[in-house]
Structure formats: C-alpha cells, structure tokens
Design an enzyme around this catalytic site. Structure first.
Site, PDB file in Angstrom:
ATOM      1  N   ASP A   1       0.678   7.319  -0.763  1.00 50.26           N
ATOM      2  CA  ASP A   1       0.718   7.144   0.978  1.00 50.26           C
ATOM      3  C   ASP A   1      -0.185   6.426   1.514  1.00 50.26           C
ATOM      4  O   ASP A   1      -0.966   6.319   0.789  1.00 50.26           O
ATOM      5  CB  ASP A   1       1.358   8.336   1.232  1.00 50.26           C
ATOM      6  CG  ASP A   1       1.520   8.304   2.643  1.00 50.26           C
ATOM      7  OD1 ASP A   1       2.688   7.602   3.020  1.00 50.26           O
ATOM      8  OD2 ASP A   1       0.249   9.011   3.260  1.00 50.26           O
TER       9      ASP A   1
ATOM     10  N   TYR B   1      -0.769   6.069   5.078  1.00 47.93           N
ATOM     11  CA  TYR B   1      -1.253   6.450   6.424  1.00 47.93           C
ATOM     12  C   TYR B   1      -1.812   7.937   6.274  1.00 47.93           C
ATOM     13  O   TYR B   1      -1.569   8.372   6.142  1.00 47.93           O
ATOM     14  CB  TYR B   1      -0.553   5.794   7.471  1.00 47.93           C
ATOM     15  CG  TYR B   1      -0.628   4.484   7.483  1.00 47.93           C
ATOM     16  CD1 TYR B   1      -0.620   2.995   8.038  1.00 47.93           C
ATOM     17  CD2 TYR B   1       1.323   4.036   7.610  1.00 47.93           C
ATOM     18  CE1 TYR B   1      -0.927   2.054   7.822  1.00 47.93           C
ATOM     19  CE2 TYR B   1       1.686   2.882   7.617  1.00 47.93           C
ATOM     20  CZ  TYR B   1       0.638   1.939   7.782  1.00 47.93           C
ATOM     21  OH  TYR B   1       1.495   0.560   7.893  1.00 47.93           O
TER      22      TYR B   1
ATOM     23  N   ARG C   1       2.543  10.913  17.305  1.00 49.90           N
ATOM     24  CA  ARG C   1       2.660  10.668  15.471  1.00 49.90           C
ATOM     25  C   ARG C   1       4.126  11.855  15.279  1.00 49.90           C
ATOM     26  O   ARG C   1       5.003  11.265  14.709  1.00 49.90           O
ATOM     27  CB  ARG C   1       1.291  10.771  15.224  1.00 49.90           C
ATOM     28  CG  ARG C   1       1.223  11.285  13.875  1.00 49.90           C
ATOM     29  CD  ARG C   1       1.416  10.513  12.730  1.00 49.90           C
ATOM     30  NE  ARG C   1       1.970  11.083  11.264  1.00 49.90           N
ATOM     31  CZ  ARG C   1       1.911  10.181   9.874  1.00 49.90           C
ATOM     32  NH1 ARG C   1       2.290   8.856  10.242  1.00 49.90           N
ATOM     33  NH2 ARG C   1       1.834  10.807   9.257  1.00 49.90           N
TER      34      ARG C   1
ATOM     35  N   SER D   1       5.025   3.496   0.770  1.00 56.75           N
ATOM     36  CA  SER D   1       4.935   3.714   2.164  1.00 56.75           C
ATOM     37  C   SER D   1       5.744   3.411   3.000  1.00 56.75           C
ATOM     38  O   SER D   1       6.748   2.857   3.182  1.00 56.75           O
ATOM     39  CB  SER D   1       3.229   3.424   3.012  1.00 56.75           C
ATOM     40  OG  SER D   1       3.657   3.372   4.586  1.00 56.75           O
ATOM     41  N   ASN D   2       5.826   4.150   4.402  1.00 52.62           N
ATOM     42  CA  ASN D   2       7.145   4.208   5.315  1.00 52.62           C
ATOM     43  C   ASN D   2       6.950   3.308   5.802  1.00 52.62           C
ATOM     44  O   ASN D   2       8.001   2.703   6.355  1.00 52.62           O
ATOM     45  CB  ASN D   2       7.046   5.265   6.372  1.00 52.62           C
ATOM     46  CG  ASN D   2       7.579   6.521   5.765  1.00 52.62           C
ATOM     47  OD1 ASN D   2       9.038   6.127   5.461  1.00 52.62           O
ATOM     48  ND2 ASN D   2       7.357   7.598   6.776  1.00 52.62           N
TER      49      ASN D   2
END
Lengths: 221, 221
Positions: free
Chosen positions: A11, A13, A42, A117-118
């Site tokens: 991942d 972040y 967040r 990752s998103n």
C-alpha cells in the site's frame, strides 16, 4: 512455514509514504487545528471511497481527497481557499517515505516489488518519482481502471494479473488494518504495519503478521 | 414541485430510534467514557458494514455491532465482559423513538410507511414492537436477505419491490447523510434529518431536503 513469496505488494499512503507533511501544512494554514483537521479529513476520505464504491459512483482519489478536505473544513468551521486546496493537493505529490523504508526495500530486492494503491495514477507516479523510488518497483498499480476502491477483491486481483504471480505467492503490506484484512480475505499473505499500536479490526480475516514498521519485514519473507 | 409521493421509507437507528439509552448504559459501565466509546463504536460499526460489503464477507448487523463494540473497547483500553455485551445487545432492542416521531408518523398515515434498515430482522422486529409502532409500518425491511449493506443500490431497490411503488414516488428519510445520498443516487426523493447541524456529505448526490427533525416532514410531502 507458508509458501515461499515471489512478490511483495505495498500500500502507498501511510505504509511507504508519510502524510506528516500534509498535516504540517494544515497546521500552518489553520494553526492549532492541523491534527483535528487531518484526522477528520482522512476519515472522510476513506468513508467516501467505501460509500462511492458501494453506490457505484467512483470518482478518482485525487478528487475524493479534496471532497474529504472540503467536508472536514466545513465541519470544523475553517475557511478553505482554492489556493489552499491546490497547495494541499500538491503536498500529496511530494510526500517523504518513512525513515526505514528505503533500507528495507533494498533488502527485499530479490523479490518482485509493487505498489497497489487507491491513489490515482496522476498522484502515484509523481510521489514515487519524487521519493526516488522509480527503479524499485516493477509495477505501480492504481485501482483507477476498475472504478472501485479497496477492499473490493477485484482490486487485489489487479496485482495478481499485473505481476503474473499466483496470489498465495504474493505478500501484501499495509498500515491500514482493514486493507490488510481485505487482502487476506482475497488470499494474499498479509503483513499489517501497526505503527500506532491499534487493535486488530474485527473483520474475520486477521492479517498473518503484525509488525511495527517495514524494518521487520525482510526477516519474515 | 416533484411527483406526488405514495410512500415514505425511513431509516431506523438515529432516524426514528434514539440510541441515547445505549450511550447511557456505556457511561454506566465505563464512567466518563460513554461518549468517546459510543462514538468510536458507531464509527467502527459503520466502517465494518462498508468494508464487509466490499469484501463480500457479510455478517448480520447484530454481530457487526458487537464487533464494533469489541474494537472500540480494545482501542480505549476498557475491559468488556460477555454480560456487558449481552446487556448492550439487549439495549438495542428497546430503544425509544425521538420525541417528535410518533406525532409526525400520525400526520403521515395517508402514505404507505416503511422502514429500511441495516438492522437484522432479529433486531428490527423487537425494537419496532417495543416502541409500539407495529401497526404503523406496512413493511419493516432489512438488508439481510441481500447479504450487503447500505448504500448499495440493491438495498434501496428492496423497498421498491416490497412496496410495489415506483422509486420516484418514494420518499426516503434518514439522519445519516451518506444514506440519504445513497438513496438519492438510487432515485428516491430524499430527506436528510440533520439533527446535529453537520455539513452535507460530498458524494455528488445531495439530499433533496434538509430538515432538523421529523416534525418538519408532514408539510413537505
């Protein structure tokens, strides 16, 4: 113990990249409010990824991130200019890695390494390049082509296809417990980086390994 | 303005039923921690519904609620006995309605009224009966048969099928902004009960109406 891993997927972040500099910029813009703002920001950023995935209203992570920021500022009564939006968007492109990351990745270079990752490609490519990690990863994979977010199983399947490695030979590393659980549920061997000594999420798919930071990873694979 | 509504569908928890008595019980068990605990509990309960829906690991809302409680107690360092779990589970079965609810529902009785909730049938039936509302609703609909949670569009479709009313003639009422947005995105006319003066969620599907409580509803339909 388990099958020997051929690849490690990370991942981005919070796992490789420290969002601390974004928090610092928030605190500069809104003195004393940086921590409260960045926490709510967040929270909303993630909620929106899950809700939009379920609603089938995907919008890329860069825009969802700004939506979360706008909500958080409104909730805390902070005014937000378009210049501040731009500066905070830019801050996401030049995050630094956590202190142990580069040395740990160096010790893992006998494996195929990738990011899943998103983040939108327009965010991931710059942050990887700015951190000097371009040569380290054989693939930097965004959820974007699928129009859905983690922890949808199809997202983890992206890494299987792209790397050409069976899922039980892929290790997945995330500092987000729910992401590690999602990857475990999909079939990866999972490593949860528990940086803040949090409890494990009750999702009936507990991560295989819980470690404090990436420095512990080379000895486990 | 819009098409005349034939039916009104209500969310349950926080919309019709006040979870305050659960908060009070938390504060009795863990003095001074009731508010912090119940906030984190609620946050995790919802996160788990979204994450499990995406992971395709549905588990009913009663169990997800307890999972959220276990996480929240662990995170706050509070010990949790099985007796306390049972008492808190039970508290969910006898919630009271918000003060304005019964009068407002009385004024709306010319419409078909229903509940559409994440709650499992084993939770919804008792809470409706205990609040003396059994005769008021023509349907009490749980997401449970679909094995997924709000805001998945299929969930809102359940109400269309069950009531036999086209979606543009159904009004949907929720105190959860994301739920009202999900229902709006699906095609209902939506009423967000904004009890706490929160900002609207940035999901590109803003509710049609924003009201402070149910007493404002009869004049709008």
């Amino acid at each position: 113990m388990s099958v020997k891993l051929k690849a490690l997927v990370f991942d981005a972040y919070g796992t490789l990249f420290d969002v601390h500099s974004v928090v610092r910029l928030c605190d500069e813009f809104w003195p004393g409010q940086g921590t409260a703002l960045s926490q709510l920001w967040r929270t909303k950023q993630l909620e929106y990824t899950w809700q939009r995935s379920l609603m089938r209203r995907y919008k890329d992570f860069s825009d969802v991130t700004v939506d979360g920021l706008r909500y958080a500022c409104a909730a805390l009564g902070l005014s937000l200019s378009e210049l501040q939006v731009t500066r905070l968007r830019e801050a996401y492109l030049s995050l630094t890695t956590f202190p142990e990351v580069k040395e740990a990745l160096g010790k893992l270079s006998h494996l195929q390494l990738a990011i899943l990752s998103n983040g939108a490609p327009s965010m991931l490519d710059p942050v990887v390049a700015n951190a000097g990690l371009r040569g380290v990863f054989s693939a930097v994979i965004s959820v974007d082509p699928l129009n859905t977010y983690k922890p949808t199983p199809d997202v983890y399947q992206l890494a299987v296809k792209r790397l050409g490695v069976p899922k039980n030979e892929i290790g997945f590393v995330s500092s987000n417990c729910w992401d590690a659980c999602g990857a475990k549920s999909f079939g990866f061997r999972t490593f949860w980086i528990n940086r803040s000594d949090a409890p494990v999420d009750r999702l009936d798919a507990a991560p295989d390994h819980v470690i404090r930071n990436l420095a512990e990873l080379p000895d486990l694979v």
